[in-house]
Design a protein around this motif. Sequence first.
Motif, PDB file in Angstrom:
ATOM      1  N   SER A 230       0.842  -1.198   0.000  1.00  0.00           N
ATOM      2  CA  SER A 230       0.000   0.000   0.000  1.00  0.00           C
ATOM      3  C   SER A 230       0.875   1.246   0.000  1.00  0.00           C
ATOM      4  N   SER A 231       0.422   2.275  -0.694  1.00  0.00           N
ATOM      5  CA  SER A 231       1.185   3.522  -0.787  1.00  0.00           C
ATOM      6  C   SER A 231       1.144   4.304   0.515  1.00  0.00           C
ATOM      7  N   GLN A 232       0.095   4.091   1.304  1.00  0.00           N
ATOM      8  CA  GLN A 232      -0.071   4.833   2.554  1.00  0.00           C
ATOM      9  C   GLN A 232      -0.066   3.879   3.740  1.00  0.00           C
ATOM     10  N   ALA A 233       0.384   4.385   4.871  1.00  0.00           N
ATOM     11  CA  ALA A 233       0.363   3.613   6.113  1.00  0.00           C
ATOM     12  C   ALA A 233      -0.931   3.890   6.859  1.00  0.00           C
ATOM     13  N   GLN A 234      -1.501   2.851   7.440  1.00  0.00           N
ATOM     14  CA  GLN A 234      -2.702   2.965   8.251  1.00  0.00           C
ATOM     15  C   GLN A 234      -2.502   2.160   9.532  1.00  0.00           C
ATOM     16  N   ARG A 247       2.445   0.005   6.258  1.00  0.00           N
ATOM     17  CA  ARG A 247       2.045  -0.182   4.863  1.00  0.00           C
ATOM     18  C   ARG A 247       1.849  -1.673   4.643  1.00  0.00           C
TER      19      ARG A 247
END
Length: 291
Positions: A230-234, A247
């Motif tokens: 994933s391009s973004q961390a959550q 990510r």
Amino acid sequence: MRVARLIRIASVMTLLTAWPVAQAQALLFERPLSQQKVHDGFGPVIDVHVHGRIESFVLDTGSSPSLVVSAAASRLRSRAEGPTCQQPLLIWFGEERPTAVPCEVIPTIPEFAAAKLAGMLSPQQLAPHDLVVLDFPSSRLFALHAAVEPFDVFRKLYPERSSVRLERVGESIGAMLVRGAWGDRAEVLVDIDTGRPYTQFARRYLEGAPVGGSSATLSATGERSFNQQSSQAQPLRIGSVVLAPIRIRTRDEAGVVAGIVYEGSLGRDVLKACAIGIPPRQERQVYLACR
């Protein structure tokens, strides 16, 4: 034998200074994780005694039963027991009586042969009536006789961390399925899998999330997969614990064990900051204490 046992107890008391003396005396076994360079990338590895030989096994919470690669089967065979895994594998941790571990023989994994690994041990099977702890930060595997509430014993080992008790879903001892979620997505089943280097979710679970790149990963069973990240961390939530934003990597399909579908696997990229507690089998739970 008594001196060796006292030395093992003293080493664990030094490592975990919060233990009361009574808990140190309840120590069943303790093993350091291998620091050999040849074992890098395989996950936690321990050395154990099998029929008088020292053998190296990967500790894989996603493996059930424990597995022996065919290249190692002949040297692990006991004449009295017949072919390897026809009877449970007898493993000595240093105590007078061995631990009997159910196992199966699988085809040799080339990477295992090169690293002189005999197979994979399921920590869930090493002391099924007691508390087994795989502590990544301290690089130790140990087991305690939990005469009282196992979770109370576990959380007192890590007073500086927030310990959580998770309910396991399903009856398979080969997958520790718990509930978790990534970001604001729906809660799904996640396997706590020390055999995986990275935390992964099925592509369908991450549908709509921007992803990029492509890389190959190798599981403890030698399975090679190509995935994106994933391009973004959550934030990743397991039970009631919210872990640091990460990510997430993708995998093609969801997993299935004992007829239960699970969307994700919690790998060593997250677990390396945690101690995993595996209580007696009838508890149907698993504990986490992460830094």
